[in-house]
Scaffold this motif. Structure first.
Motif, PDB file in Angstrom:
ATOM      1  N   UNK A  44      40.912  -4.672  39.674  1.00 45.47           N
ATOM      2  CA  UNK A  44      41.010  -3.536  39.512  1.00 45.47           C
ATOM      3  C   UNK A  44      43.219  -3.328  39.494  1.00 45.47           C
ATOM      4  N   UNK A  45      43.444  -2.772  38.165  1.00 47.05           N
ATOM      5  CA  UNK A  45      44.769  -2.263  37.707  1.00 47.05           C
ATOM      6  C   UNK A  45      45.324  -1.137  39.390  1.00 47.05           C
ATOM      7  N   UNK A  46      46.644  -1.359  39.239  1.00 51.06           N
ATOM      8  CA  UNK A  46      46.478  -1.309  40.825  1.00 51.06           C
ATOM      9  C   UNK A  46      48.127  -0.166  39.897  1.00 51.06           C
ATOM     10  N   UNK A  47      48.383   0.509  40.990  1.00 47.74           N
ATOM     11  CA  UNK A  47      49.880   1.564  40.488  1.00 47.74           C
ATOM     12  C   UNK A  47      49.894   3.128  41.468  1.00 47.74           C
ATOM     13  N   UNK A  48      50.925   3.304  41.746  1.00 46.69           N
ATOM     14  CA  UNK A  48      50.773   3.917  42.866  1.00 46.69           C
ATOM     15  C   UNK A  48      51.912   5.596  42.281  1.00 46.69           C
ATOM     16  N   UNK A  49      51.350   6.829  42.917  1.00 45.60           N
ATOM     17  CA  UNK A  49      52.005   7.946  42.574  1.00 45.60           C
ATOM     18  C   UNK A  49      53.001   8.257  43.779  1.00 45.60           C
ATOM     19  N   UNK A  50      54.082   9.103  43.669  1.00 47.32           N
ATOM     20  CA  UNK A  50      54.991   9.545  44.462  1.00 47.32           C
ATOM     21  C   UNK A  50      55.326  10.985  44.041  1.00 47.32           C
ATOM     22  N   UNK A 101      57.390  11.371  54.984  1.00 51.40           N
ATOM     23  CA  UNK A 101      58.392  12.497  55.421  1.00 51.40           C
ATOM     24  C   UNK A 101      58.911  12.425  56.946  1.00 51.40           C
ATOM     25  N   UNK A 102      58.258  10.815  57.325  1.00 49.45           N
ATOM     26  CA  UNK A 102      58.480  11.010  59.013  1.00 49.45           C
ATOM     27  C   UNK A 102      58.991   9.304  59.480  1.00 49.45           C
ATOM     28  N   UNK A 103      58.560   8.912  58.123  1.00 48.28           N
ATOM     29  CA  UNK A 103      59.804   7.665  57.682  1.00 48.28           C
ATOM     30  C   UNK A 103      61.204   7.041  57.402  1.00 48.28           C
ATOM     31  N   UNK A 104      61.689   6.849  58.795  1.00 46.52           N
ATOM     32  CA  UNK A 104      63.019   6.160  58.427  1.00 46.52           C
ATOM     33  C   UNK A 104      63.557   5.422  57.069  1.00 46.52           C
ATOM     34  N   UNK A 105      62.609   3.847  56.761  1.00 48.54           N
ATOM     35  CA  UNK A 105      62.393   2.939  55.641  1.00 48.54           C
ATOM     36  C   UNK A 105      61.581   2.655  55.050  1.00 48.54           C
ATOM     37  N   UNK A 106      61.997   2.070  54.474  1.00 49.00           N
ATOM     38  CA  UNK A 106      59.692   2.269  53.680  1.00 49.00           C
ATOM     39  C   UNK A 106      60.355   0.518  51.986  1.00 49.00           C
ATOM     40  N   UNK A 107      58.962  -0.174  52.283  1.00 47.83           N
ATOM     41  CA  UNK A 107      59.951  -0.415  51.367  1.00 47.83           C
ATOM     42  C   UNK A 107      58.215  -0.702  50.960  1.00 47.83           C
ATOM     43  N   UNK A 108      57.775  -0.271  49.101  1.00 54.28           N
ATOM     44  CA  UNK A 108      56.371   0.289  48.748  1.00 54.28           C
ATOM     45  C   UNK A 108      57.097  -1.040  47.244  1.00 54.28           C
ATOM     46  N   UNK A 109      55.240  -2.096  47.626  1.00 53.67           N
ATOM     47  CA  UNK A 109      55.281  -2.840  46.639  1.00 53.67           C
ATOM     48  C   UNK A 109      53.559  -1.629  45.441  1.00 53.67           C
ATOM     49  N   UNK A 110      53.367  -0.891  44.607  1.00 55.26           N
ATOM     50  CA  UNK A 110      52.382  -0.720  44.032  1.00 55.26           C
ATOM     51  C   UNK A 110      51.433  -1.652  43.303  1.00 55.26           C
ATOM     52  N   UNK A 111      51.656  -2.812  43.296  1.00 58.53           N
ATOM     53  CA  UNK A 111      50.465  -3.813  42.988  1.00 58.53           C
ATOM     54  C   UNK A 111      50.770  -3.753  41.521  1.00 58.53           C
ATOM     55  N   UNK A 112      50.004  -4.528  40.885  1.00 58.38           N
ATOM     56  CA  UNK A 112      49.934  -5.121  39.982  1.00 58.38           C
ATOM     57  C   UNK A 112      49.052  -4.687  38.976  1.00 58.38           C
ATOM     58  N   UNK A 113      50.229  -4.204  37.561  1.00 61.71           N
ATOM     59  CA  UNK A 113      49.230  -3.517  36.268  1.00 61.71           C
ATOM     60  C   UNK A 113      48.159  -4.674  35.533  1.00 61.71           C
ATOM     61  N   UNK A 114      48.811  -4.958  35.372  1.00 58.60           N
ATOM     62  CA  UNK A 114      48.406  -6.173  34.549  1.00 58.60           C
ATOM     63  C   UNK A 114      47.323  -7.789  34.750  1.00 58.60           C
ATOM     64  N   UNK A 149      56.404  -8.092  41.572  1.00 56.24           N
ATOM     65  CA  UNK A 149      57.169  -8.928  42.111  1.00 56.24           C
ATOM     66  C   UNK A 149      55.661  -9.623  41.708  1.00 56.24           C
ATOM     67  N   UNK A 150      55.012  -9.701  43.591  1.00 55.41           N
ATOM     68  CA  UNK A 150      54.473 -10.064  44.187  1.00 55.41           C
ATOM     69  C   UNK A 150      53.285 -10.336  43.679  1.00 55.41           C
ATOM     70  N   UNK A 151      52.605  -9.062  43.032  1.00 57.90           N
ATOM     71  CA  UNK A 151      51.592  -8.590  42.856  1.00 57.90           C
ATOM     72  C   UNK A 151      50.318  -7.971  43.626  1.00 57.90           C
ATOM     73  N   UNK A 152      51.199  -7.908  45.301  1.00 54.00           N
ATOM     74  CA  UNK A 152      50.241  -7.095  45.834  1.00 54.00           C
ATOM     75  C   UNK A 152      50.535  -6.016  46.545  1.00 54.00           C
ATOM     76  N   UNK A 201      63.484   5.375  50.237  1.00 53.88           N
ATOM     77  CA  UNK A 201      62.529   4.068  49.706  1.00 53.88           C
ATOM     78  C   UNK A 201      63.003   3.264  49.077  1.00 53.88           C
ATOM     79  N   UNK A 202      62.152   1.890  49.044  1.00 47.16           N
ATOM     80  CA  UNK A 202      62.741   0.952  48.044  1.00 47.16           C
ATOM     81  C   UNK A 202      60.887   0.755  47.420  1.00 47.16           C
ATOM     82  N   UNK A 203      61.154   0.913  45.828  1.00 43.45           N
ATOM     83  CA  UNK A 203      59.786   0.301  45.665  1.00 43.45           C
ATOM     84  C   UNK A 203      60.344  -0.756  44.687  1.00 43.45           C
ATOM     85  N   UNK A 204      59.215  -1.600  45.258  1.00 40.82           N
ATOM     86  CA  UNK A 204      59.569  -3.852  44.402  1.00 40.82           C
ATOM     87  C   UNK A 204      58.339  -3.414  43.388  1.00 40.82           C
TER      88      UNK A 204
END
Ligand code: ZN
Length: 242
Positions: A196-202, A175-188, A146-149, A141-144
């Motif tokens: 609405x403020x955005x975040x994610x749980x991992x 679990x079945x993903x080879x590689x993924x880039x995930x953006x959690x969105x923007x809090x502020x 910057x784009x706020x989306x 995984x790569x969490x990014x």
């Protein structure tokens, strides 16, 4: 371990507090940069991130406030917000921003503000823009930020790609993903049309990512921004979500 993943707080204390309340008791917070810039409470937001002992990387706005990058490519209101932020910030909080790395590696993920090719500046918003980061990603995984989306881009073992917007409440089984880039969105300062403020749980044990959106007191933040003399466009975007 359960991680609360946040990004692009942008000095929005009300949004950050609402996210932390909704997040509940996570074991570690991962913060993907741009703690400051745009909003009215830079010191308070930095102090919360420091006190929570978050894993945290620097974003381009954090570096602009430190004077470490050229901000001439920022829009006018962004530049003004950086100058206002610097005038407000306590030295110990600037020192904290200065201490932040550009990348964090933990468990099966990397955290970065922009991309692995250009940590501070490059946006990943499409499959094409994701390719250089996938090419050098040595974790699942790569969490990014910057784009706020909020989004996910996946690459399978055959080298095929798939991109999706992530919606409130959506869960992704890694679990079945080879590689993924995930953006959690923007809090502020969300820019996906949802204010609405955005975040994610991992959950790195169950290998599930879940996106969450949370309401917060937007009007209070806007009132503080007006008093601080921040630009009307920056105030308005909080109501519209971009
Ligand atoms: Zn940002």
């Amino acid at each position: 371990m359960i991680y609360g993943v946040i990004s692009d707080i942008h000095s929005n204390l009300e949004a950050l507090n609402a996210v932390l309340l909704q997040m509940g008791s996570v074991e570690r917070i991962l913060c993907l940069g741009d703690i400051v810039g745009y909003g009215p409470n830079p010191n308070e937001c930095v102090e919360i991130i420091r006190d929570k002992k978050a894993l945290c990387v620097a974003g381009n706005h954090d570096k602009a406030v430190l004077g470490e990058i050229d901000m001439s490519h920022f829009p006018q209101d962004g530049q003004e917000a950086v100058i206002w932020t610097l005038s407000e910030m306590k030295k110990k909080n600037l020192d904290f921003l200065k201490s932040l790395p550009l990348e964090i590696r933990q468990d099966d993920f990397i955290g970065v503000h922009g991309s692995l090719k250009n940590q501070l500046h490059e946006y990943i918003t499409s499959v094409r823009e994701s390719v250089p980061t996938f090419d050098i990603m040595d974790k699942t995984l790569c969490f990014v930020g910057h784009s706020h989306r909020p989004f996910i881009i996946q690459k399978d073992i055959k080298g095929d790609y798939d991109a999706d917007v992530l919606k409130d409440g959506q869960e992704v089984d890694i679990s079945n993903i080879y590689k993924a880039i995930i953006n959690s969105g923007s809090v502020g300062q969300p820019r996906d049309g949802d204010p609405r403020a955005s975040f994610c749980l991992y959950d790195s044990g169950k290998r599930i990512v879940k996106i969450k959106k949370v309401d917060y007191d937007i009007v209070s933040v806007q009132d503080k921004m007006k008093k601080a003399g921040l630009s009307s466009d920056l105030i308005e975007i909080l109501s519209t979500g971009g």
